[in-house]
Design a protein around this motif. Structure first.
Motif, short mmCIF file in Angstrom:
data_model
loop_
_atom_site.label_atom_id
_atom_site.label_comp_id
_atom_site.label_asym_id
_atom_site.label_seq_id
_atom_site.Cartn_x
_atom_site.Cartn_y
_atom_site.Cartn_z
N LEU A 199 0.85 -1.19 0.00
CA LEU A 199 0.00 0.00 0.00
C LEU A 199 0.88 1.24 0.00
O LEU A 199 1.75 1.39 0.86
CB LEU A 199 -0.90 0.02 1.24
CG LEU A 199 -1.72 1.30 1.48
CD1 LEU A 199 -2.70 1.51 0.34
CD2 LEU A 199 -2.44 1.24 2.81
N GLN A 200 0.69 2.10 -0.98
CA GLN A 200 1.45 3.35 -1.05
C GLN A 200 0.48 4.49 -1.31
O GLN A 200 -0.13 4.59 -2.38
CB GLN A 200 2.50 3.28 -2.16
CG GLN A 200 3.49 4.43 -2.11
CD GLN A 200 4.66 4.22 -3.05
OE1 GLN A 200 4.50 3.70 -4.14
NE2 GLN A 200 5.84 4.62 -2.63
N LEU A 201 0.31 5.35 -0.31
CA LEU A 201 -0.58 6.51 -0.41
C LEU A 201 0.14 7.67 -1.08
O LEU A 201 1.23 8.06 -0.66
CB LEU A 201 -1.06 6.93 0.97
CG LEU A 201 -2.04 5.98 1.67
CD1 LEU A 201 -2.11 6.29 3.16
CD2 LEU A 201 -3.42 6.10 1.05
N LEU A 202 -0.47 8.22 -2.12
CA LEU A 202 0.17 9.29 -2.89
C LEU A 202 0.47 10.50 -2.01
O LEU A 202 1.54 11.11 -2.12
CB LEU A 202 -0.72 9.69 -4.07
CG LEU A 202 -0.18 10.80 -4.97
CD1 LEU A 202 1.14 10.40 -5.60
CD2 LEU A 202 -1.20 11.14 -6.06
N ASP A 203 -0.47 10.88 -1.15
CA ASP A 203 -0.26 12.05 -0.29
C ASP A 203 0.94 11.84 0.64
O ASP A 203 1.71 12.78 0.89
CB ASP A 203 -1.51 12.33 0.55
CG ASP A 203 -2.67 12.84 -0.30
OD1 ASP A 203 -2.41 13.30 -1.42
OD2 ASP A 203 -3.82 12.77 0.16
N TYR A 204 1.09 10.63 1.15
CA TYR A 204 2.23 10.34 2.02
C TYR A 204 3.54 10.36 1.23
O TYR A 204 4.56 10.80 1.73
CB TYR A 204 2.05 8.99 2.69
CG TYR A 204 1.05 8.99 3.83
CD1 TYR A 204 0.27 10.11 4.11
CD2 TYR A 204 0.86 7.86 4.63
CE1 TYR A 204 -0.64 10.12 5.14
CE2 TYR A 204 -0.05 7.87 5.68
CZ TYR A 204 -0.80 8.99 5.93
OH TYR A 204 -1.70 9.00 6.96
N VAL A 205 3.47 9.86 0.00
CA VAL A 205 4.67 9.87 -0.85
C VAL A 205 5.17 11.29 -1.07
O VAL A 205 6.37 11.58 -1.01
CB VAL A 205 4.37 9.21 -2.21
CG1 VAL A 205 5.54 9.42 -3.18
CG2 VAL A 205 4.11 7.72 -2.04
N LEU A 206 4.22 12.21 -1.28
CA LEU A 206 4.59 13.59 -1.58
C LEU A 206 4.90 14.43 -0.34
O LEU A 206 5.81 15.27 -0.37
CB LEU A 206 3.46 14.27 -2.37
CG LEU A 206 3.24 13.78 -3.80
CD1 LEU A 206 1.99 14.44 -4.39
CD2 LEU A 206 4.45 14.08 -4.67
N PHE A 207 4.16 14.18 0.74
CA PHE A 207 4.22 15.13 1.85
C PHE A 207 4.63 14.54 3.21
O PHE A 207 4.86 15.29 4.15
CB PHE A 207 2.87 15.83 2.01
CG PHE A 207 2.33 16.38 0.72
CD1 PHE A 207 3.04 17.35 0.02
CD2 PHE A 207 1.14 15.92 0.19
CE1 PHE A 207 2.56 17.86 -1.18
CE2 PHE A 207 0.65 16.42 -1.01
CZ PHE A 207 1.36 17.39 -1.69
N LYS A 208 4.75 13.24 3.32
CA LYS A 208 5.20 12.65 4.57
C LYS A 208 6.61 12.11 4.37
O LYS A 208 6.88 10.92 4.47
CB LYS A 208 4.26 11.53 5.03
CG LYS A 208 4.49 11.08 6.47
CD LYS A 208 3.47 10.05 6.90
CE LYS A 208 3.71 9.67 8.36
NZ LYS A 208 2.71 8.66 8.84
N ASN A 209 7.52 13.01 4.07
CA ASN A 209 8.90 12.62 3.80
C ASN A 209 9.83 13.75 4.23
O ASN A 209 9.39 14.81 4.69
CB ASN A 209 9.08 12.31 2.31
CG ASN A 209 8.73 13.51 1.43
OD1 ASN A 209 9.28 14.59 1.57
ND2 ASN A 209 7.78 13.31 0.52
#
Length: 218
Positions: free
Chosen positions: A179-189
């Protein structure tokens, strides 16, 4: 010519017999591969628990019968029965999940790199869709009793578009679909905001705000 013709005609039959015995042999050697959580997980999944240590409880999971807590930013909760939750599905190529959505709740754009998904709406109304690799959108309003398929690796989402709580169950073609959430990919890093902005064309102020909400830094 006659001999070559006979060989050509018999090869498919030989191939079928060979694959039958290979599959039969594999099945005879091992019925299942219950996940051994004490051993390291590899690219092919968990190591197998020794058969003498396997119990019926390794094949049973009660979590999908419990509603998730939707008191969060997305007003949704996802409960999984992947190989990491249900050891008995390890290596079988199947798994399940449950999603509870409060009114206005959303499972944001996300992907499952390891498997396709099929969702069944048990309660409520959903706005659901996915985007193909050709950027074509497949969008549908789903009601109780409806089912929708989401192909492996494609970005998709589900939104509770009704005024009451929604519930849907999902099945996957993998014991560990990921599972890879796009919002987390962009902003939880921890990528610098400037790099995220250049790579996504988003305004830096918006990125900083979303990083603050989702726990990202930089």
């Amino acid at each position: 010519m006659h001999l070559a013709y006979k060989v050509k005609m018999s090869f498919p039959a030989l191939l079928f017999i060979f694959s039958f015995f290979v599959s039969f042999s594999h099945a005879a050697v091992q019925d299942f591969c219950v996940a051994d959580y004490t051993a390291p997980e590899g690219p092919a999944g968990y190591s197998c628990k020794k058969p003498e240590k396997v119990t019926v409880d390794d094949f049973v999971f009660s979590g999908l019968g419990v509603a998730g807590n939707t008191s969060n930013i997305i007003k949704a909760a996802v409960t999984t029965a992947f190989s990491s939750d249900l050891p008995g599905v390890n290596g079988l190529g199947v798994s399940l999940g449950r999603a509870d959505l409060a009114p206005g709740g959303v499972v944001p754009f996300h992907t499952h790199p390891g498997g396709s998904e099929i969702a069944y709406v048990a309660k409520g109304t959903l706005c659901a869709g996915f985007v193909s690799s050709a950027n074509k959108v497949y969008l549908k309003t789903l009601k109780q009793g409806d089912t929708m398929v989401f192909p492996q690796g494609l970005l998709h989402f589900q939104i509770n578009s009704g005024k009451t709580p929604a519930l849907f169950f999902v099945a996957f073609s993998s014991a560990s679909p990921g599972l890879q959430l796009l919002d987390y990919v962009l902003f939880k890093n921890d990528l610098p905001t400037e790099i995220v902005s250049e790579a996504s064309f988003l305004d830096p102020d918006v990125i900083k705000k979303l990083k603050g909400v989702l726990g990202g830094t930089g």
